[in-house]
Scaffold this motif. Structure first.
Motif, mmCIF file in Angstrom:
data_model
loop_
_atom_site.group_PDB
_atom_site.id
_atom_site.type_symbol
_atom_site.label_atom_id
_atom_site.label_comp_id
_atom_site.label_asym_id
_atom_site.label_seq_id
_atom_site.Cartn_x
_atom_site.Cartn_y
_atom_site.Cartn_z
ATOM 1 N N PRO A 23 0.794 -1.240 0.000
ATOM 2 C CA PRO A 23 0.000 0.000 0.000
ATOM 3 C C PRO A 23 0.820 1.280 0.000
ATOM 4 O O PRO A 23 0.263 2.361 -0.103
ATOM 5 C CB PRO A 23 -0.826 -0.124 1.289
ATOM 6 N N ASP A 63 -2.824 3.272 -1.198
ATOM 7 C CA ASP A 63 -4.059 2.573 -0.853
ATOM 8 C C ASP A 63 -4.310 2.812 0.639
ATOM 9 O O ASP A 63 -3.759 2.092 1.490
ATOM 10 C CB ASP A 63 -3.940 1.075 -1.164
ATOM 11 N N ILE A 64 -5.135 3.809 0.949
ATOM 12 C CA ILE A 64 -5.325 4.222 2.342
ATOM 13 C C ILE A 64 -5.969 3.112 3.166
ATOM 14 O O ILE A 64 -5.523 2.798 4.272
ATOM 15 C CB ILE A 64 -6.176 5.513 2.399
ATOM 16 N N GLU A 65 -7.021 2.492 2.633
ATOM 17 C CA GLU A 65 -7.731 1.456 3.385
ATOM 18 C C GLU A 65 -6.817 0.274 3.706
ATOM 19 O O GLU A 65 -6.787 -0.214 4.844
ATOM 20 C CB GLU A 65 -8.948 0.973 2.598
ATOM 21 N N MET A 66 -6.053 -0.168 2.711
ATOM 22 C CA MET A 66 -5.158 -1.302 2.949
ATOM 23 C C MET A 66 -4.027 -0.922 3.907
ATOM 24 O O MET A 66 -3.600 -1.740 4.735
ATOM 25 C CB MET A 66 -4.591 -1.810 1.621
ATOM 26 N N GLN A 102 -4.273 1.186 6.370
ATOM 27 C CA GLN A 102 -4.856 1.176 7.712
ATOM 28 C C GLN A 102 -4.993 -0.245 8.243
ATOM 29 O O GLN A 102 -4.653 -0.522 9.404
ATOM 30 C CB GLN A 102 -6.214 1.868 7.688
ATOM 31 N N ARG A 103 -5.467 -1.156 7.405
ATOM 32 C CA ARG A 103 -5.621 -2.551 7.836
ATOM 33 C C ARG A 103 -4.265 -3.169 8.173
ATOM 34 O O ARG A 103 -4.127 -3.904 9.155
ATOM 35 C CB ARG A 103 -6.322 -3.358 6.743
ATOM 36 N N ARG A 124 -3.038 -1.748 11.541
ATOM 37 C CA ARG A 124 -3.774 -2.300 12.687
ATOM 38 C C ARG A 124 -3.206 -3.655 13.096
ATOM 39 O O ARG A 124 -2.995 -3.933 14.280
ATOM 40 C CB ARG A 124 -5.255 -2.437 12.337
ATOM 41 N N GLU A 148 -4.758 10.840 6.472
ATOM 42 C CA GLU A 148 -5.985 10.039 6.511
ATOM 43 C C GLU A 148 -5.702 8.624 7.024
ATOM 44 O O GLU A 148 -6.527 8.026 7.720
ATOM 45 C CB GLU A 148 -6.603 9.962 5.108
ATOM 46 N N THR A 149 -4.531 8.084 6.686
ATOM 47 C CA THR A 149 -4.186 6.732 7.144
ATOM 48 C C THR A 149 -4.148 6.665 8.671
ATOM 49 O O THR A 149 -4.685 5.736 9.283
ATOM 50 C CB THR A 149 -2.824 6.313 6.567
ATOM 51 N N GLY A 154 -7.574 7.270 10.468
ATOM 52 C CA GLY A 154 -8.392 6.062 10.475
ATOM 53 C C GLY A 154 -8.007 5.088 11.570
ATOM 54 O O GLY A 154 -8.777 4.171 11.902
#
Length: 349
Positions: free
Chosen positions: A71, A79-82, A84-85, A88, A125-126, A129
């Protein structure tokens, strides 16, 4: 630097999102995460299968429905969503619970020099989140210089080269700020690719992309220096038949193949020196160049840069983690700016 030291001292965590590795520094704890920036995803269900070192080992070894993604590219979150995942899972349950106890969680994140507003917003944003209420941006060059112990706050020139996986950043710093800097789109990946292409075209050999960097396989010991071995044995796969075989490679030819992408880095150094004030360039003749970043450990890179510039080149003690350790030093308040008091000077005179 885009943020003051006072604001950084209020932060709880510092994150270095690199193209190759992700590192997290927790205030009061130290370096908590140092893992590859990779995640393995099941494309059928969207489930995250693995992150970090395990996902890195899966590259090139997965069935069709499992994809290994990265990401972060060149220090920029794509890839912000990936991202963040991935973060985490890298932080783990224990560390996430510890951070959730802070009602006003502040985070610092490093961004490449002169990164565009879109890239900066993606980094912010990352971390938002992940529960951060406020995110501070730190220039990678400043953080790396602090992390390797350069006298950034003094009125003397300090030259630093941050050798990343996707990009190389060159800068001259003085009085806590960047005097002149240049970002070159060439990094460790491009150098590895040059070696792979050389072996493919001249020896019809394909190297495995995993486990060990191809360059480290090709150049053991003293590596690219003239004192190194003249020939080396490489194990790989035949391009035509697919059968495993080994070849004897001329180290000088590999050195020439690597020199091609490195010319861009040398050109970047020249541009920085041309744009730098003469007094600071005179300081650099003594202090030289500090190499940091994961690709700074490339065999013979320091010798190549020394021959090209004529200046002494020094590799940092822990070049791969200098950026995150520099941000950690600023979070812990171990860095103090030089205080200038003109009134006191006038009275003393």
């Amino acid at each position: 630097m885009t943020v003051s030291l006072e604001q950084l001292r209020r932060c709880h965590i510092a994150v270095d999102l690199g193209a190759a590795r992700t590192r997290v520094f927790v205030k009061g704890t130290g370096l908590a995460v140092d893992e590859p920036s990779a995640a393995a995803v099941n494309t059928r269900t969207g489930a995250l299968i693995a992150v970090g070192a395990l996902a890195e080992r899966m590259t090139g070894r997965t069935p069709d429905y499992i994809r290994v993604v990265r990401p972060v590219t060149g220090g920029t979150v794509v890839d912000i969503e990936m991202a963040q995942r991935m973060l985490r899972h890298l932080l783990g349950d224990k560390l996430r619970r510890q951070l959730r106890r802070k009602p006003r969680l502040r985070a610092a994140v490093s961004t490449p020099h002169d990164s565009d507003p879109l890239a900066q917003r993606a980094a912010i944003e990352t971390l938002l989140g992940l529960g951060a209420r406020r995110v501070e941006l730190v220039d990678t060059l400043i953080a790396a210089a602090v992390g390797c112990g350069l006298p950034v706050e003094q009125p003397t020139a300090s030259m630093i080269i941050v050798c990343g996986a996707a990009t190389t950043q060159v800068a001259v710093l003085s009085l806590g700020s960047i005097v002149t800097a240049q970002r070159v789109p060439v990094g460790g990946n491009a150098i590895d690719h040059a070696v792979i292409q050389h072996l493919r075209h001249h020896h019809e050999l394909m190297l495995p992309s995993q486990s060990v960097r191809p360059l480290q396989l090709a150049l053991r010991g003293t590596g690219l220096t003239a004192d190194g071995p003249s020939r080396t044995e490489i194990h790989g796969r035949d391009v035509a038949t697919g059968v495993a075989r080994s070849v004897i490679v001329d180290t000088a030819a590999v050195r020439d193949a690597i020199y091609t992408p490195l010319t861009s880095v040398i050109d970047g150094i020249g541009k920085v020196l041309r744009d730098c004030p003469p007094d600071l360039v005179a300081d650099l003749a003594d202090s030289g160049i500090m190499l940091v970043g994961g690709s700074a450990l490339l065999p013979g890179l320091d010798q190549m840069l020394h021959e090209a510039t004529g200046m002494p080149v020094v590799i940092a003690e822990r070049p791969d983690v200098c950026t995150v350790l520099g941000m950690g030093a600023m979070l812990d308040g171990r860095i103090r700016p030089m205080v200038l008091d003109p009134l006191a000077d006038a009275q003393g005179a």
